[in-house]
Design an enzyme around this catalytic site. Structure first.
Site, PDB file in Angstrom:
ATOM      1  N   LYS A 170       0.939  -1.057  -0.026  1.00 22.72           N
ATOM      2  CA  LYS A 170       0.027   0.026  -0.078  1.00 22.72           C
ATOM      3  C   LYS A 170       0.704   1.320   0.010  1.00 22.72           C
ATOM      4  O   LYS A 170       1.389   1.667   1.023  1.00 22.72           O
ATOM      5  CB  LYS A 170      -0.931   0.023   1.032  1.00 22.72           C
ATOM      6  CG  LYS A 170      -1.899   1.266   1.290  1.00 22.72           C
ATOM      7  CD  LYS A 170      -2.438   1.698   2.273  1.00 22.72           C
ATOM      8  CE  LYS A 170      -1.455   2.851   3.111  1.00 22.72           C
ATOM      9  NZ  LYS A 170      -1.497   4.243   2.151  1.00 22.72           N
ATOM     10  N   GLU A 245      10.497   1.980   9.980  1.00 28.89           N
ATOM     11  CA  GLU A 245      11.405   3.144   9.538  1.00 28.89           C
ATOM     12  C   GLU A 245      10.705   4.389   9.780  1.00 28.89           C
ATOM     13  O   GLU A 245       9.711   4.846   9.008  1.00 28.89           O
ATOM     14  CB  GLU A 245      11.834   2.970   8.212  1.00 28.89           C
ATOM     15  CG  GLU A 245      12.714   1.877   7.749  1.00 28.89           C
ATOM     16  CD  GLU A 245      14.092   2.027   8.069  1.00 28.89           C
ATOM     17  OE1 GLU A 245      14.434   2.946   8.747  1.00 28.89           O
ATOM     18  OE2 GLU A 245      14.772   0.763   8.024  1.00 28.89           O
ATOM     19  N   CYS A 279      13.685  11.966   5.557  1.00 31.04           N
ATOM     20  CA  CYS A 279      13.758  11.130   7.245  1.00 31.04           C
ATOM     21  C   CYS A 279      15.281  11.414   7.682  1.00 31.04           C
ATOM     22  O   CYS A 279      15.209  11.840   8.986  1.00 31.04           O
ATOM     23  CB  CYS A 279      13.398   9.969   7.287  1.00 31.04           C
ATOM     24  SG  CYS A 279      14.150   8.824   6.166  1.00 31.04           S
ATOM     25  N   GLU A 378      10.147  17.102  13.968  1.00 36.25           N
ATOM     26  CA  GLU A 378      10.445  16.971  12.603  1.00 36.25           C
ATOM     27  C   GLU A 378       9.755  17.784  11.500  1.00 36.25           C
ATOM     28  O   GLU A 378       8.363  17.891  11.938  1.00 36.25           O
ATOM     29  CB  GLU A 378      10.258  15.252  12.214  1.00 36.25           C
ATOM     30  CG  GLU A 378      10.732  15.062  10.749  1.00 36.25           C
ATOM     31  CD  GLU A 378      10.578  13.598  10.494  1.00 36.25           C
ATOM     32  OE1 GLU A 378       9.286  13.112  10.981  1.00 36.25           O
ATOM     33  OE2 GLU A 378      11.464  13.013   9.995  1.00 36.25           O
TER      34      GLU A 378
HETATM   35  P1  NAD Z   1       2.660   8.823   7.636  1.00 29.52           P
HETATM   36  O1  NAD Z   1       2.819   8.000   8.597  1.00 29.52           O
HETATM   37  O2  NAD Z   1       1.157   9.778   7.237  1.00 29.52           O
HETATM   38  O3  NAD Z   1       2.170   7.914   6.264  1.00 29.52           O
HETATM   39  C1  NAD Z   1       3.100   6.904   5.753  1.00 29.52           C
HETATM   40  C2  NAD Z   1       2.123   5.470   5.185  1.00 29.52           C
HETATM   41  O4  NAD Z   1       1.334   5.192   6.415  1.00 29.52           O
HETATM   42  C3  NAD Z   1       1.114   5.968   4.231  1.00 29.52           C
HETATM   43  O5  NAD Z   1       1.013   5.059   3.201  1.00 29.52           O
HETATM   44  C4  NAD Z   1      -0.094   6.250   5.053  1.00 29.52           C
HETATM   45  O6  NAD Z   1      -1.026   5.845   4.264  1.00 29.52           O
HETATM   46  C5  NAD Z   1       0.126   5.088   6.154  1.00 29.52           C
HETATM   47  N1  NAD Z   1      -0.643   5.123   7.322  1.00 29.52           N
HETATM   48  C6  NAD Z   1      -0.888   6.448   8.014  1.00 29.52           C
HETATM   49  N2  NAD Z   1      -1.643   6.332   9.194  1.00 29.52           N
HETATM   50  C7  NAD Z   1      -1.678   4.463   9.102  1.00 29.52           C
HETATM   51  C8  NAD Z   1      -2.360   4.048  10.128  1.00 29.52           C
HETATM   52  N3  NAD Z   1      -2.736   4.199  11.121  1.00 29.52           N
HETATM   53  N4  NAD Z   1      -1.986   2.543   9.806  1.00 29.52           N
HETATM   54  C9  NAD Z   1      -1.172   2.176   8.809  1.00 29.52           C
HETATM   55  N5  NAD Z   1      -0.869   2.930   7.889  1.00 29.52           N
HETATM   56  C10 NAD Z   1      -1.175   4.358   8.104  1.00 29.52           C
HETATM   57  O7  NAD Z   1       3.878   9.543   6.908  1.00 29.52           O
HETATM   58  P2  NAD Z   1       4.196  10.464   5.406  1.00 29.52           P
HETATM   59  O8  NAD Z   1       3.662  11.813   5.966  1.00 29.52           O
HETATM   60  O9  NAD Z   1       3.677   9.937   4.315  1.00 29.52           O
HETATM   61  O10 NAD Z   1       5.762  10.411   5.305  1.00 29.52           O
HETATM   62  C11 NAD Z   1       6.400  11.378   6.094  1.00 29.52           C
HETATM   63  C12 NAD Z   1       7.064  10.697   7.425  1.00 29.52           C
HETATM   64  O11 NAD Z   1       7.753   9.585   7.011  1.00 29.52           O
HETATM   65  C13 NAD Z   1       8.206  11.381   8.313  1.00 29.52           C
HETATM   66  O12 NAD Z   1       7.912  11.381   9.600  1.00 29.52           O
HETATM   67  C14 NAD Z   1       9.462  10.705   7.858  1.00 29.52           C
HETATM   68  O13 NAD Z   1      10.578  10.944   8.784  1.00 29.52           O
HETATM   69  C15 NAD Z   1       9.251   9.442   7.720  1.00 29.52           C
HETATM   70  N6  NAD Z   1       9.965   8.691   6.726  1.00 29.52           N
HETATM   71  C16 NAD Z   1      10.882   7.812   7.401  1.00 29.52           C
HETATM   72  C17 NAD Z   1      11.831   7.092   6.666  1.00 29.52           C
HETATM   73  C18 NAD Z   1      12.753   6.276   7.408  1.00 29.52           C
HETATM   74  O14 NAD Z   1      13.284   5.354   6.553  1.00 29.52           O
HETATM   75  N7  NAD Z   1      13.117   5.916   8.451  1.00 29.52           N
HETATM   76  C19 NAD Z   1      11.761   7.339   5.295  1.00 29.52           C
HETATM   77  C20 NAD Z   1      10.885   7.994   4.746  1.00 29.52           C
HETATM   78  C21 NAD Z   1      10.167   8.780   5.522  1.00 29.52           C
END
Ligand code: NAD
Length: 479
Positions: A170, A245, A279, A378
């Site tokens: 997803k 991650e 990130c 962040e």
């Molecule tokens: P997000 O957590 O809002 O969304 C990420 C994914 O999770 C999306 O596909 C979203 O639909 C899904 N999601 C959201 N709520 C969920 C739930 N309750 N259950 C299951 N899935 C859910 O994050 P974002 O805004 O898309 O991305 C930004 C964040 O990701 C930042 O905090 C960044 O640091 C982090 N990030 C981390 C890494 C890493 O490798 N550590 C890499 C890239 C991004």
């Protein structure tokens, strides 16, 4: 206008169980660029069942068969490389040069590393009469974000295929185009039916259904710490493996004997890359307090060298991904000013002449203290916070004074001292003197930045179960 309303289940493009769609916005124009379907628990169930059925056969494939499959994916990806880069620019605003050279390139890079690792990976080990085997964990669920969209998909799917797992992906509903093209690539490469499945949708519906599904053996999540915690909670009742991650607030310690032009300028550029939406961005720059003025001058020039504009034009920075992110970043920039940090350049509002699109000014704050919101949260935008320190010990303490532990950066002239500082930093990846990225190096976080490691050979461990077979060697047993 892209019509990406089908899901990919059991080797075919299918209609979703219910008709519900979402418009995908191009952040550079604010116009609708395409439409996806929003899946339901019924779609997830269908996809997971297809993956479960396929696991019986795919888990038994030979190393050679899987190398051959990865080779075919690489060949198909190469054919679609330009499409992939264009889709990334359209869905999340990365400038064309970045979408090609880094975003799309890392997608193919992770498949290439998975193939290279697979060639020599040791799946068995004998210890006396006991054989220890590594077996594919089973059906995996992948939930990915929008910031490096295909990179994050590929670094999960590549090693999962290499180890013989089957899966359901997803992607982020905010940037789902690259995931669709990725799926077309896998289909063209002849990935067997059910081995890889795609269901689009939001987190609370599709993400939650994947995390809690009893037939999913492991869930690998990349995204915010907030959602990562939800995933772990939903996964707990079925005791599946959870790989996370999550976020970061990485310190960038610049020692007194560093090459300041390179370290300060490079540090600022690393934050501005991808409009600050990485990130592992080195967002907290720690510098000797007595040299703050010098640092400010270099940081100001480096930030102001970042032209902002149309990602298809010749700019260093495009927009940020969405209106929501734009508003969040503006709020945090204002907080920085309100809490007393020195605004060096940038600041609130849109860059001049850019009235449409979610553009943010490259922003630098100096004289930041670690209790300020901009040093703790962040921001996920093009904002650098510069903090002064008196002693190296203090720099290390402040560097570690964060709930995150994804990455850290150290620059200095004395390699021994740089290494000593690195050894004290609680982070999953420490970069010394602006080293280049390494797709073979493990990537992942300490503390609230996550669990487990991706990339290179370490990624394989996430997708493998360990089985010990006692009494395996009859010959040794008889002796
Ligand atoms: P997000 O957590 O809002 O969304 C990420 C994914 O999770 C999306 O596909 C979203 O639909 C899904 N999601 C959201 N709520 C969920 C739930 N309750 N259950 C299951 N899935 C859910 O994050 P974002 O805004 O898309 O991305 C930004 C964040 O990701 C930042 O905090 C960044 O640091 C982090 N990030 C981390 C890494 C890493 O490798 N550590 C890499 C890239 C991004």
């Amino acid at each position: 206008m892209r019509d990406y309303t089908k899901f990919y289940i059991d080797g075919a493009w299918v209609d979703p169980a219910q008709q519900k769609t979402l418009d995908v916005i191009n952040p550079a124009t604010e116009a609708v660029a395409g439409v996806i379907s929003m899946g339901s628990a019924a779609d997830v169930d269908k996809a997971v069942r297809a993956a479960r059925k396929a696991f019986a056969t795919f888990s038994q494939t030979s190393r050679e068969e899987r190398i051959d499959l990865l080779e075919r994916i690489i060949a198909e990806y190469q054919k679609r490389f330009e499409d992939m880069a264009k889709a990334i620019t359209e869905e999340m605003g990365a400038p064309a040069w970045l979408a090609q050279r880094a975003q799309a390139a890392m997608g193919i890079g992770h498949v290439q590393t998975a193939m290279a690792v697979l060639k020599d990976y040791k799946f068995e080990e004998d210890r006396g009469t006991t054989r220890i085997v590594k077996e594919p964990i089973g059906v995996c669920a992948f939930i990915t974000p929008w910031n490096w969209p295909v990179n994050q998909i590929a670094c999960k799917v590549g090693p999962a295929l290499a180890t013989g797992c089957t899966m359901v992906l997803k992607p982020s509903e905010i940037a789902p185009f690259s995931g669709y093209i990725w799926t077309e690539i896998l289909h063209a490469a002849g990935v067997p039916a059910g081995v890889f499945n795609l269901v689009n949708g939001d987190g609370p519906t599709v993400g939650a259904a994947l995390s809690s599904h009893p037939e999913v053996d492991m869930v690998s999540f990349t995204g915010s710490t907030r959602a990562g915690i939800e995933v772990a909670k939903n996964a707990a009742p079925t005791v599946k493996r959870v790989h996370q991650e999550l976020g970061g607030k990485s310190p960038n310690i610049i020692l007194d004997d560093a090459d300041f032009q390179k370290a300060v300028g490079g540090g600022v550029a690393s934050v501005m890359l991808n409009s600050g939406q990485s990130c592992n961005a080195p967002t907290r720059m720690l510098v000797p307090g007595k040299r703050m003025d010098e640092v400010i001058a270099i940081a100001k020039a480096a930030a102001e060298a970042h032209t902002v504009g149309d990602p298809n034009g010749n700019h260093k920075m495009g927009p940020v991904v969405s209106e929501t992110q734009w508003n969040k970043i503006q709020g945090l920039i204002q907080k920085g000013i309100d809490e007393g940090a020195t605004l060096v350049t940038g600041g609130p509002g849109r860059p001049e002449g850019l009235d449409k699109g979610y553009y943010v000014k490259p922003t630098v704050f100096a004289n930041v203290t670690n209790d300020m919101t901009i040093a703790k949260e962040e921001i996920f935008g093009p904002v650098v916070s510069i903090l002064g320190y008196d002693t190296v010990e203090e720099a290390v303490t402040v560097g570690n004074d964060t709930e995150y532990g994804l990455a850290a950066y150290v620059s200095g002239g004395d390699q021994g001292e740089v290494r000593k500082v690195a050894s004290k930093l609680r982070a999953g990846q420490v970069n010394l003197n602006g080293a280049s990225p390494d797709l073979m190096a493990p990537f992942g976080g300490y503390k609230m930045s996550g669990n487990g490691r991706e990339w290179g050979d370490h990624a394989f461990g996430e997708f493998l179960e360990t089985k010990a077979i006692l009494g395996y060697s009859a010959k040794v047993a008889a002796e």
